[in-house]
Scaffold this active site. Structure first.
Site, PDB file in Angstrom:
ATOM      1  N   GLU A 100     -12.052 -10.814  -4.052  1.00  0.00           N
ATOM      2  CA  GLU A 100     -11.562  -9.897  -5.057  1.00  0.00           C
ATOM      3  C   GLU A 100     -11.431 -10.500  -6.246  1.00  0.00           C
ATOM      4  O   GLU A 100     -11.933 -10.102  -7.519  1.00  0.00           O
ATOM      5  CB  GLU A 100     -10.670  -8.849  -4.760  1.00  0.00           C
ATOM      6  N   ARG A 160       0.964  -1.209  -0.032  1.00  0.00           N
ATOM      7  CA  ARG A 160       0.004  -0.085  -0.060  1.00  0.00           C
ATOM      8  C   ARG A 160       0.765   1.402   0.062  1.00  0.00           C
ATOM      9  O   ARG A 160       0.620   2.394  -0.728  1.00  0.00           O
ATOM     10  CB  ARG A 160      -0.766  -0.091   1.064  1.00  0.00           C
TER      11      ARG A 160
END
Length: 1148
Positions: A89, A27
């Site tokens: 996902e 991230r």
């Protein structure tokens, strides 16, 4: 009648890219950098930690976001598989990727390998281990395997593991995909792909320079559309981009600093930039943009100040940057130093129909019943995209009657939106250029450019600059149709004419320019003229000239009058003359029906007078002389004048008197300092005196059959073209004419002396003396398109050719008692470009009568120092005795000469490549040292009938490729060392009846491709002739004593053509003929061969010509084809002979 779209529409997505990643791994590093790089390129990207709102179910919004994204970037890291969220996902992503064509997934293998993801091994296996017993484990494994099999990026194997470079590649790839989609979605763009391809070379993607590219065209032509399409097409390749629209308008309304702020903000992706002044903006751009490779479009620029503020210097930008500028004004680009300027093309007819149909019908072609109406609309639009779009949108949904009404309205009332946009270019013009523009729009469209310049200059305008400005502003075009012509788009014509009419739409007499026949006739017939009228163009078939006698008198400010047409009245024109306004500057009246000009016409302002094809018998009433101090252009062609006195026109620049058949006297000013052109044809002038004319460039006196005396000053420095044909001149002195390019004195049959300054005619490109006493024909010209064949290292200069044919005549008309030889010449001399050292004038400066001093004339030939091709026919020996002086000579051709021996000096021509002797019936031998011609490539002797041998030195010609000996009937032998000609490719020996054998060394000619030995008395060929391994053609036609063909011939692997016609003693062919695997043609007519070798069947597709008896006896009965004089067959193509074939098949 509205129609719906017929093609599929691409789905619109909320997000361009969806990022799937494990937050704790990537991230704050890789994903964060990737996200910002995508955003900077205006790629709308979903990233869950910033997009999911608090208080919402993550799974529902997440699924919606995945479905509403076009591309997926899955960043696989060591802990990706440890998150069930990530795995869910992934399952949804792969479902979308797999089940529709609208979505595409790309994997990025950050710190793991594809095999680890595919097999859940290594770090991925360790992370996934805790889910092995989960119900969804198998689904997750399938998704991991599918994703790992996709094409993507493995970090450590891409760009040497440099994250920044990997991110750059990912962003470029996604940008490219989105660009393609964008171009596909915009269906109403027509012809853009071709136009982008035409522009791309100027853009030069990949070059490291800073490049500015201009796109120029008239208003509404599609400049902005093209710039936008190119911008969308290539912007992904740049680090920063900005499209500054409507620079002209925004600079006026908001100021240049607002545009500077826009460009800086766009390129640097910083919306907080503040620009306090234009100077401050320049400074910021100079400081901050050199570190960023940018693409900037400056749309609709109309002033150099705008470019100086927004793209002042190339060093403002990083190498590789591109600045695209659209404008109507080419001069703005030139002034700013823009080197790449691209003219935008209007739409072709098919493209225009397609674009119109998309706006009018929502499809690519018109709906049924509207095809012809659509063509009319497109014809009116004349390729202008703006008009096509406006009219297409306007007519969309309307019925047929409404279409017809709209088209009728357009005939009288132009389409407003288009004209409003086009008029912006007119408004920006200076006042005098506006006047020039209106003259062109109303009157001069389609004129020759030179004619328009004369007319405009006559009216007091600086026409050349004015037309250049109009061209640069895309208001006119210059097109070639033999000469330069002025073109103007139909809508720009409408715009200009609308400007003239709109102040008084119903009162044409108040218009500054008149060009409509009915309006002009009504105004003149009713004497409604006003001072408002400046220009009239009245071009019709027939008209009543009465209206011009008094109808012009109220038009006191009329400066331009152009009339075409024939009179329809029986009025006696000898008693009346029109009353022209004294302000008139340009009078152009073809077929002027009156006998003269009225003396009350002061003509003080008259600059151009053109009354060709007129009934004028005297220029002014009563023969009065008038001062015409401003007159520059005068054309009285095809008039009835017998005398013309223009001695009071000192500023005349051009005098044209074509076909003035009655003209006997012409009086010019003693000093005509501005005269450039004097054109006079078919007159009765006997004497012409041309005074001081230092600027004279063209003098045409064609078909001046009565002209006996021409008096000119000795010096005409600028004279470029001189034509005096069919005259009675006896002497003529060219004087000092260093710039003379064209000299034509054809059919001047009494010309005895032509005086030329030796070495003073360096600019000549064309001379014609045909029909003069010495020359029955004489033509010299320069052909700039002829390629120089000489090796540049030889430094022999430009190509020059002389073809000279000499004929002896009995007497000279002018000197019947002269003892000199008398010859008449036909001469053709040509060069590919002017030579600095030629002495062409020597050819015609030795006298024009037939009496010829041979030595002097010979020297004139050798004065042509750059001559590289010389052809002499019927020439005398003296002409070639010192031929070595032509040191640049490459080709020498002698035809029908009476020479017995060629001079030994011939062997000193070191550059000679071709030597050809035709019909030299008295030539006994060639020079013994011929082998010294080290560059000779081709030697041809034709009908040289008494030569008995070739010099042995010929074998030293190491570059000889072609040796042709035709009808050298007394030639006894070929040199024994012929095999030393190592470059020889063609050897032709025909009708040498004495030669009985060939030298064995002929077999050493390893490069020989073509051997023709026709009509010889050969009894046999050399046994080793098969060593000619490159031979493709062997022609032995007519060798009547030849009996045997050596078996070695079967070794000629490249032989294609074999001719044995009329070899009447040849009985058989070699048995192993099948080894001639390339053989295509075999002629056996006239031989006594009765059988063919069986192996011939293996020669696929072989063409065999022979007697019907031979072919039938060999079993080829049904296959035989017959022509008038011979029969032939073509063998079938087959792999091998059939097993049942026996020798009897070919032995009858």
């Amino acid at each position: 009648m509205a129609s719906s779209l017929t093609s599929s529409v691409h789905k619109s997505f909320k997000y361009d890219v969806f990022l799937s990643f494990r937050g704790e791994d990537t991230r704050t590093n890789f994903v964060d950098h990737l996200y910002h790089a995508l955003q900077q390129k205006s790629i709308h990207t979903y990233k869950d930690d910033e997009k999911i709102k608090k208080g919402k179910k993550i799974s529902d919004e997440l699924i919606g976001s995945i479905e509403d994204s076009k591309f997926y970037i899955i960043v696989f890291s060591k802990n990706y598989a440890s998150s069930s969220w990530c795995l869910d996902e992934l399952v949804k992503i792969m479902e979308c990727h797999r089940t529709t064509t609208e979505h595409t997934a790309y994997p990025v293998f950050y710190d793991v390998e594809p095999s680890e993801v595919r097999k859940q091994s290594g770090a991925v296996g360790e992370a996934f281990a805790k889910y092995e017993m989960e119900e969804a484990a198998e689904t997750w494994k399938v998704a991991l395997k599918e994703a790992a099999d996709l094409s993507g990026w493995e970090l450590k194997k891409t760009a040497d593991g440099h994250e920044a470079k990997v991110i750059q590649r990912i962003v470029e790839e996604i940008s490219l995909e989105l660009r393609t989609i964008s171009l596909n979605i915009d269906r109403k763009l027509v012809g853009m792909e071709t136009r982008i391809k035409n522009l791309v070379p100027s853009i030069g993607i990949g070059c490291d320079d800073v490049r500015m590219i201009g796109i120029k065209g008239m208003g509404g032509a599609g400049k902005t559309t093209l710039a936008r399409a190119v911008f969308d097409d290539i912007s992904y390749q740049f680090e920063g981009k900005s499209f500054a629209e409507n620079v002209r308008e925004n600079a006026s309304l908001l100021g240049l600093k607002s545009l500077q702020k826009q460009i800086l903000s766009d390129v640097l992706n910083d919306k907080d930039i503040n620009v306090s002044s234009v100077y401050d903006g320049k400074d910021m751009m100079k400081r901050r943009l050199p570190h960023t490779k940018v693409l900037v479009v400056l749309d609709d620029v109309d002033h150099i100040d705008q470019l100086e503020a927004l793209a002042g210097e190339p060093n403002w930008f990083k190498p590789g940057s591109r600045i695209i500028i659209t404008t109507r004004d080419k001069q703005v680009l030139i002034a700013h130093g823009v080197k790449f300027i691209h003219d935008v093309n209007l739409l072709y007819n098919k493209e225009a129909i397609c674009l119109f149909s998309r706006h009018a019908f929502g499809r690519d072609i018109p709906v049924q019943g509207y095809e012809e109406l659509s063509k009319k609309v497109v014809r009116y639009a004349a390729g202008l995209p703006l008009t096509i779009r406006v009219l297409g949108s306007f007519l969309c949904g309307k019925d047929e009657l409404e279409w017809i009404d709209a088209l009728e309205r357009l005939k009288t009332i132009p389409e407003t939106e288009t004209l409003k946009k086009l008029e912006l270019s007119y408004i920006s013009l200076e006042e005098d250029y506006k006047e020039i523009f209106l003259d062109v729009a109303c009157i001069m469209k389609g004129w020759q450019k030179d004619k328009a310049i004369k007319a405009l200059e006559s009216c007091g305008f600086r026409a050349r600059n004015g037309l250049k400005v109009l061209q640069q502003k895309s208001l006119i075009t210059i097109y070639k149709n033999f000469y330069d012509h002025i073109g103007m788009h139909d809508h720009i014509v409408e715009m200009g004419r609308n400007i003239v009419r709109r102040g008084h739409p119903d009162k044409p007499q108040r218009h500054s320019r008149l060009w409509i026949e009915d309006e002009i006739e009504e105004i003149l017939a009713n004497d409604l003229g006003t001072e408002a009228t400046r220009c009239i163009q009245f071009h019709t078939i027939r008209f009543n000239p009465h209206i011009f006698i008094k109808g012009l008198r109220k038009m006191k400010e009329l400066r331009f009058l152009s009339i075409r047409g024939y009179c329809s009245s029986d009025l006696e024109f000898s008693t009346v003359v029109p009353d022209f306004p004294n302000a008139l500057r340009c009078l152009d009246w073809t077929n002027y029906p009156f006998r003269s000009l009225r003396t009350t016409f002061q003509a003080n302002n008259l600059v151009a007078l053109k009354v060709d094809g007129s009934r004028i018998v005297q220029l002014w009433e009563g023969g009065e002389r008038k001062a015409l101090n401003k007159l520059r252009f005068l054309d009285l062609s095809s008039s009835l004048l017998s005398t013309l006195d223009i001695g009071l026109a000192p500023n005349l620049e051009e005098l044209i008197l074509y076909e003035c058949k009655y003209l006997e006297k012409l009086h010019l000013p003693e000093r005509c300092l501005n005269l450039k052109r004097l054109l006079l044809t078919n007159s009765k002038l006997r004497t012409l005196e041309i005074g001081l004319t230092p600027n004279l460039e063209e003098l045409y006196l064609e078909r001046s059959c009565c002209l006996e005396e021409l008096h000119m000053v000795n010096e005409c420095q600028k004279l470029a073209e001189l034509q005096i044909s069919h005259s009675n001149l006896r002497t003529f002195d060219l004087g000092v004419t260093p710039n003379l390019k064209k000299l034509d004195l054809k059919e001047c049959r009494k010309l005895v002396e032509l005086h030329t300054p030796i070495g003073g005619l360096k600019q000549l490109v064309h001379v014609n003396l045909s029909g003069c006493l010495r020359f029955s024909s004489f033509l010299f010209q320069i052909n700039y398109h002829t390629a120089c064949s000489v090796d540049e290292s030889l430094e022999v200069g430009p190509l020059a050719k002389l073809h000279l044919i000499v004929e002896s005549i009995e007497r000279c008309q002018l000197h019947p008692d002269s003892n000199l030889p008398k010859f008449q010449f036909r001469c053709f001399y040509t060069e590919d470009r002017p030579s600095l050292t030629r002495n062409l004038e020597m050819l015609f400066s030795v006298g024009m009568c037939a009496c010829t001093n041979l030595e002097t004339f010979s020297r004139s030939i050798y004065g042509l120092q750059r001559l590289r091709e010389l052809e002499l026919k019927g020439i005398f020996l003296e002409a070639i005795m010192d031929i070595e002086q032509l040191e640049s000579l490459e080709e020498l051709i002698l035809l029908s000469t009476k020479i017995k021996h060629l001079p030994d000096s011939l062997c000193m021509l070191k550059h000679l490549k071709y030597l050809k002797l035709y019909d030299c019936s008295l030539l006994e031998k060639l020079p013994e040292d011929l082998g010294q011609l080290e560059c000779l490539k081709k030697l041809r002797l034709t009908d040289v009938k008494i030569i008995k041998h070739l010099p042995d030195s010929i074998c030293m010609l190491k570059r000889l490729k072609y040796l042709n000996l035709y009808n050298c009937s007394l030639l006894e032998r070929l040199p024994e060392d012929l095999g030393q000609l190592e470059c020889l490719e063609k050897l032709h020996l025909t009708d040498a009846k004495i030669i009985k054998h060939l030298p064995d060394s002929i077999c050493m000619l390893k490069r020989l491709k073509d051997l023709r030995l026709c009509g010889l008395l050969l009894e046999k060929l050399p046994e080793d002739i098969g060593q000619l391994e490159c031979l493709e053609e062997l022609n032995l036609m007519g060798c009547e004593r030849l009996q045997d063909i050596p078996n070695s011939i079967c070794e000629m692997k490249r032989l294609k053509y074999f001719f044995l016609d009329d070899c009447i003693r040849v009985k058989k062919l070699p048995e192993e003929l099948e080894r001639l695997e390339c053989l295509e043609v075999l002629y056996l007519d006239g031989t006594i061969i009765s059988q063919l070798p069986l192996s011939i069947l293996l020669l696929n597709g072989l063409f065999i010509s022979g007697s019907r008896q031979l072919l039938e006896s060999c079993g080829f009965t049904s296959e035989i084809q017959a022509l008038s004089s011979y029969c032939y067959i073509r063998l079938p193509i087959m792999q091998a002979p059939t097993a049942g074939v026996s020798s009897t098949l070919l032995q009858g």
